[in-house]
Design an enzyme around this catalytic site. Structure first.
Site, PDB file in Angstrom:
ATOM      1  N   LYS A 164       0.727  -1.173   0.181  1.00 49.93           N
ATOM      2  CA  LYS A 164      -0.002  -0.100   0.025  1.00 49.93           C
ATOM      3  C   LYS A 164       0.931   1.186   0.110  1.00 49.93           C
ATOM      4  O   LYS A 164       0.557   2.312  -0.734  1.00 49.93           O
ATOM      5  CB  LYS A 164      -0.723   0.167   1.116  1.00 49.93           C
ATOM      6  CG  LYS A 164      -2.160  -0.980   0.782  1.00 49.93           C
ATOM      7  CD  LYS A 164      -3.204  -0.519   2.175  1.00 49.93           C
ATOM      8  CE  LYS A 164      -4.502  -1.105   1.620  1.00 49.93           C
ATOM      9  NZ  LYS A 164      -5.603  -0.818   2.806  1.00 49.93           N
ATOM     10  N   LYS A 172     -10.473  -3.978  -3.839  1.00 46.84           N
ATOM     11  CA  LYS A 172     -11.091  -2.789  -4.198  1.00 46.84           C
ATOM     12  C   LYS A 172     -10.465  -1.867  -4.759  1.00 46.84           C
ATOM     13  O   LYS A 172     -11.196  -1.097  -5.453  1.00 46.84           O
ATOM     14  CB  LYS A 172     -11.563  -2.421  -2.903  1.00 46.84           C
ATOM     15  CG  LYS A 172     -12.491  -3.415  -2.016  1.00 46.84           C
ATOM     16  CD  LYS A 172     -12.343  -2.925  -0.603  1.00 46.84           C
ATOM     17  CE  LYS A 172     -13.239  -3.791   0.257  1.00 46.84           C
ATOM     18  NZ  LYS A 172     -12.805  -3.694   1.832  1.00 46.84           N
ATOM     19  N   LYS A 227      -4.458 -10.628  -6.588  1.00 46.70           N
ATOM     20  CA  LYS A 227      -5.429 -10.621  -5.680  1.00 46.70           C
ATOM     21  C   LYS A 227      -6.756  -9.845  -6.401  1.00 46.70           C
ATOM     22  O   LYS A 227      -6.289  -8.678  -6.669  1.00 46.70           O
ATOM     23  CB  LYS A 227      -5.163 -10.386  -4.573  1.00 46.70           C
ATOM     24  CG  LYS A 227      -6.294 -10.565  -3.288  1.00 46.70           C
ATOM     25  CD  LYS A 227      -5.609 -10.003  -1.778  1.00 46.70           C
ATOM     26  CE  LYS A 227      -5.779  -8.624  -1.821  1.00 46.70           C
ATOM     27  NZ  LYS A 227      -5.286  -8.149  -0.330  1.00 46.70           N
TER      28      LYS A 227
HETATM   29  P1  TYM Z   1     -10.280  -6.041   3.813  1.00 49.47           P
HETATM   30  O1  TYM Z   1     -11.621  -5.009   3.915  1.00 49.47           O
HETATM   31  O2  TYM Z   1      -9.637  -5.965   2.901  1.00 49.47           O
HETATM   32  O3  TYM Z   1     -11.226  -7.576   3.559  1.00 49.47           O
HETATM   33  C1  TYM Z   1     -12.146  -8.081   4.322  1.00 49.47           C
HETATM   34  C2  TYM Z   1     -12.115  -9.440   4.307  1.00 49.47           C
HETATM   35  O4  TYM Z   1     -12.175  -9.929   2.955  1.00 49.47           O
HETATM   36  C3  TYM Z   1     -11.241 -10.967   2.590  1.00 49.47           C
HETATM   37  N1  TYM Z   1     -10.688 -10.622   1.058  1.00 49.47           N
HETATM   38  C4  TYM Z   1     -10.632 -11.667   0.306  1.00 49.47           C
HETATM   39  N2  TYM Z   1     -10.766 -13.181   0.469  1.00 49.47           N
HETATM   40  C5  TYM Z   1     -10.551 -13.600  -0.651  1.00 49.47           C
HETATM   41  N3  TYM Z   1      -9.795 -13.389  -1.654  1.00 49.47           N
HETATM   42  C6  TYM Z   1      -9.742 -11.939  -1.881  1.00 49.47           C
HETATM   43  N4  TYM Z   1      -9.318 -11.544  -3.164  1.00 49.47           N
HETATM   44  C7  TYM Z   1     -10.039 -11.149  -0.891  1.00 49.47           C
HETATM   45  N5  TYM Z   1     -10.044  -9.871  -0.783  1.00 49.47           N
HETATM   46  C8  TYM Z   1     -10.415  -9.669   0.736  1.00 49.47           C
HETATM   47  C9  TYM Z   1     -10.071 -10.378   3.763  1.00 49.47           C
HETATM   48  O5  TYM Z   1      -9.071 -11.695   4.034  1.00 49.47           O
HETATM   49  C10 TYM Z   1     -10.847 -10.217   4.562  1.00 49.47           C
HETATM   50  O6  TYM Z   1     -11.115 -11.049   5.666  1.00 49.47           O
HETATM   51  N6  TYM Z   1      -7.163  -5.763   7.804  1.00 49.47           N
HETATM   52  C11 TYM Z   1      -8.638  -6.163   7.404  1.00 49.47           C
HETATM   53  C12 TYM Z   1      -9.900  -5.584   8.256  1.00 49.47           C
HETATM   54  C13 TYM Z   1      -9.464  -6.029   9.388  1.00 49.47           C
HETATM   55  C14 TYM Z   1      -9.826  -6.942  10.302  1.00 49.47           C
HETATM   56  C15 TYM Z   1      -9.621  -6.687  12.001  1.00 49.47           C
HETATM   57  C16 TYM Z   1      -9.944  -8.316   9.790  1.00 49.47           C
HETATM   58  C17 TYM Z   1      -9.493  -5.038  10.375  1.00 49.47           C
HETATM   59  N7  TYM Z   1      -9.384  -5.477  11.712  1.00 49.47           N
HETATM   60  C18 TYM Z   1      -9.580  -7.559  12.484  1.00 49.47           C
HETATM   61  C19 TYM Z   1      -9.845  -9.379  10.923  1.00 49.47           C
HETATM   62  C20 TYM Z   1     -10.097  -8.847  12.323  1.00 49.47           C
HETATM   63  C21 TYM Z   1      -8.838  -5.815   5.823  1.00 49.47           C
HETATM   64  O7  TYM Z   1      -8.340  -4.830   5.547  1.00 49.47           O
HETATM   65  O8  TYM Z   1      -9.866  -6.554   5.144  1.00 49.47           O
END
Ligand code: TYM
Length: 334
Positions: free
Chosen positions: A113, A199, A196
């Site tokens: 990022k 968004k 991957k």
């Molecule tokens: P974020 O917002 O990027 O994604 C949310 C969830 O979606 C999953 N994910 C995917 N799974 C499979 N293939 C993909 N291409 C894909 N893109 C996203 C992510 O693994 C996630 O489960 N840091 C985290 C948010 C967060 C969080 C937490 C998660 C903040 N605090 C505490 C768990 C526990 C994030 O940016 O997810």
């Protein structure tokens, strides 16, 4: 009800996509009956990169709508946005003092990022994993269902818990387990099977958004990159062809079978025939979610009320845990 407590989060940064659904939200729906679950729109995390305030508010509601439309039940779980519970940020500060710079410097998500201009990245983006550890540990959550890309952050959460426990000679924090399951733990871009689905990818054709209508889903799948051969017939062949492997993983996850079974079903057939079946399947799963999201988004007041109630329940759970942490650390009682 088991003693397991589940926490997971999602950033309200727009373009909720198929990766979020298959890698995370759908698994959350399946866990909610058996465990005490907290699901959170992590708006504090979102602002580690610039967010337009009106967009952030809209996206927070849209992600909540996506969860509700997918079947997350607010009566059974705690569904809320992070900024409603100050204890997340308060515990994150303590973890800023526990985690080491070197640990955070190794995080691949930060490197991706921040890119080449690390000096310009916000301090929040660097400290992001500490806030994530706080999200989880402020509820003493034991299990965290996520997609594969969050594995490294969860290892850091364990390191923080271990160091806190060892520094303060306590066993206060649990050592959390990641829950990574299903046929699509890492959904890849439709334009490039080695990247991957995300968004932030510029081309909208790289992902299927949960807000896409049937025609858009069909168009994106038809245009998805493939290779010149027919569908793979062996696991080795499938694994060496990233686009075929990704599309089969998506098919398998959407139809709840394993990837090898999906491969056998289409072995040797033309991509065009497979893609048509994938379109039908994707539309049948995502179509109803999409219309329910639209319906919910017409009533933002209802979404806000659901989140506020979730926030209240979450605060009641987090505050006593934070008070104990303050005591362990040696702060005077209020
Ligand atoms: P974020 O917002 O990027 O994604 C949310 C969830 O979606 C999953 N994910 C995917 N799974 C499979 N293939 C993909 N291409 C894909 N893109 C996203 C992510 O693994 C996630 O489960 N840091 C985290 C948010 C967060 C969080 C937490 C998660 C903040 N605090 C505490 C768990 C526990 C994030 O940016 O997810």
């Amino acid at each position: 009800m088991s003693a397991k407590r589940i926490f997971s989060g999602i950033q309200p940064t727009g373009n909720l996509h198929l990766g979020n659904y298959l890698g995370a939200i759908r698994n959350w729906v399946r866990l909610q009956g058996d465990y005490q679950c907290l699901f959170c729109m992590v708006d504090l995390h979102a602002i580690t990169v610039w967010q337009d305030p009106a967009e952030l508010r809209r996206n927070t509601r849209e992600v909540a709508a996506g969860m509700l439309a997918s079947g997350i039940q607010p009566e059974k779980n705690i569904l809320f946005n992070q900024s409603l519970v100050p204890a997340h940020a308060e515990l994150a500060w303590i973890f800023n003092c526990v985690a080491r710079m070197g640990w955070l410097g190794r995080m691949t998500q930060f490197k991706e990022k921040a890119g080449k201009h690390k000096e310009n990245a916000s301090v929040g983006l660097f400290a992001y994993p500490n806030l994530m550890a706080a999200d989880i540990l402020v509820y003493k959550a034991t299990h965290v269902p996520v997609g594969e890309d969050q594995k490294q952050h969860l290892e850091l959460t364990r390191d923080i818990a271990l160091k806190f426990n060892s520094d303060y000679k306590t066993d206060f924090f649990p050592i959390t387990e990641p829950l990574i399951f299903g046929a699509a733990t890492r959904v890849m871009s439709l334009r490039d099977g080695t990247r991957k689905m995300s968004k932030s990818e510029e081309s909208d054709y790289s992902r299927i958004n949960m807000t896409d209508d049937a025609d858009t889903i069909a168009q994106k799948i038809r245009k998805a990159k493939t290779d010149p051969d027919n569908m793979p017939a062996t696991v080795e062949n499938m694994e060496s062809r990233p686009e075929a492997s990704n599309l089969l993983g998506i098919y398998a996850a959407l139809s709840d079978i394993d990837k090898e079974a999906a491969m056998r079903q289409f072995a040797g057939r033309q991509f065009s025939a497979f893609k048509q079946e994938l379109v039908d399947l994707a539309v049948s799963v995502l179509g109803p979610i999409n219309s329910e999201m639209k319906r919910l988004m017409d009533d933002p007041g209802h979404i806000d009320a659901v989140l506020r109630q979730g926030g209240e329940k979450a605060r009641a759970m987090a505050e006593p845990i934070l008070a104990q942490v303050y005591d362990i650390v040696g702060f005077l009682k209020p």
